[in-house]
Design a protein around this motif. Structure first.
Motif, short mmCIF file in Angstrom:
data_model
loop_
_atom_site.label_atom_id
_atom_site.label_comp_id
_atom_site.label_asym_id
_atom_site.label_seq_id
_atom_site.Cartn_x
_atom_site.Cartn_y
_atom_site.Cartn_z
N THR A 75 -44.20 -69.71 24.66
CA THR A 75 -43.03 -69.65 25.29
C THR A 75 -42.60 -70.23 26.50
O THR A 75 -41.67 -70.88 26.62
N SER A 76 -43.45 -69.72 27.36
CA SER A 76 -43.55 -70.46 28.50
C SER A 76 -43.72 -72.30 28.81
O SER A 76 -42.89 -72.80 29.45
N PHE A 77 -44.64 -72.47 28.00
CA PHE A 77 -44.62 -73.79 27.81
C PHE A 77 -43.65 -74.69 27.24
O PHE A 77 -43.42 -75.62 27.80
N LEU A 78 -43.09 -74.06 26.31
CA LEU A 78 -41.78 -74.80 25.65
C LEU A 78 -40.52 -74.55 26.77
O LEU A 78 -39.72 -75.60 26.70
N GLY A 79 -40.43 -73.60 27.18
CA GLY A 79 -39.31 -73.60 28.16
C GLY A 79 -39.50 -74.46 29.37
O GLY A 79 -38.61 -75.28 30.01
N PHE A 80 -40.66 -74.70 30.01
CA PHE A 80 -40.96 -75.47 31.11
C PHE A 80 -40.55 -76.96 30.61
O PHE A 80 -40.10 -77.78 31.18
N THR A 81 -41.29 -77.21 29.25
CA THR A 81 -41.28 -78.60 28.73
C THR A 81 -39.53 -79.24 28.41
O THR A 81 -39.21 -80.21 28.89
N ALA A 82 -38.89 -77.90 28.11
CA ALA A 82 -37.40 -78.09 28.12
C ALA A 82 -36.80 -78.44 29.24
O ALA A 82 -35.84 -79.68 29.44
N VAL A 83 -37.22 -77.95 30.13
CA VAL A 83 -36.54 -78.13 31.53
C VAL A 83 -36.72 -79.36 32.05
O VAL A 83 -36.11 -80.17 32.70
N ALA A 84 -38.35 -79.88 31.87
CA ALA A 84 -38.61 -81.30 32.23
C ALA A 84 -38.02 -82.35 31.56
O ALA A 84 -37.59 -83.32 32.14
N VAL A 85 -37.78 -82.14 30.27
CA VAL A 85 -37.03 -83.24 29.35
C VAL A 85 -35.60 -83.16 29.82
O VAL A 85 -34.99 -84.28 30.33
N VAL A 86 -34.81 -82.08 30.19
CA VAL A 86 -33.50 -82.41 30.83
C VAL A 86 -33.30 -82.81 31.96
O VAL A 86 -32.54 -83.77 32.38
N ALA A 87 -34.40 -82.55 32.90
CA ALA A 87 -34.45 -83.07 34.38
C ALA A 87 -34.74 -84.43 34.07
O ALA A 87 -34.03 -85.33 34.82
N HIS A 88 -35.41 -85.13 33.36
CA HIS A 88 -35.86 -86.38 33.09
C HIS A 88 -34.46 -87.25 32.58
O HIS A 88 -34.17 -88.33 32.97
N LEU A 89 -34.00 -86.61 31.63
CA LEU A 89 -32.57 -87.22 31.17
C LEU A 89 -31.60 -87.18 32.18
O LEU A 89 -30.87 -88.35 32.37
#
Length: 54
Positions: free
Chosen positions: A31-45
């Protein structure tokens, strides 16, 4: 011979976790990994929309 330490259902080398504890830890980790990945993808976009780097 009597073993001074009682045998329990913990498994693996130096994990010290029962199967239920391992599943709970895995769920929290994923759950933590997927949340971190989602935040990183949004930041990159957002940065890509601001200043494309390619």
């Amino acid at each position: 011979m009597n073993d001074p330490t009682p045998r329990d259902d913990r498994f693996g080398l130096r994990t010290y976790l029962t199967p239920e504890e391992a599943k709970e830890f895995h769920k929290l980790f994923m759950t933590s990994f997927l949340g971190f990945t989602a935040v990183a993808v949004v930041a990159h976009l957002l940065v890509w929309m601001w200043r494309p780097w390619l």
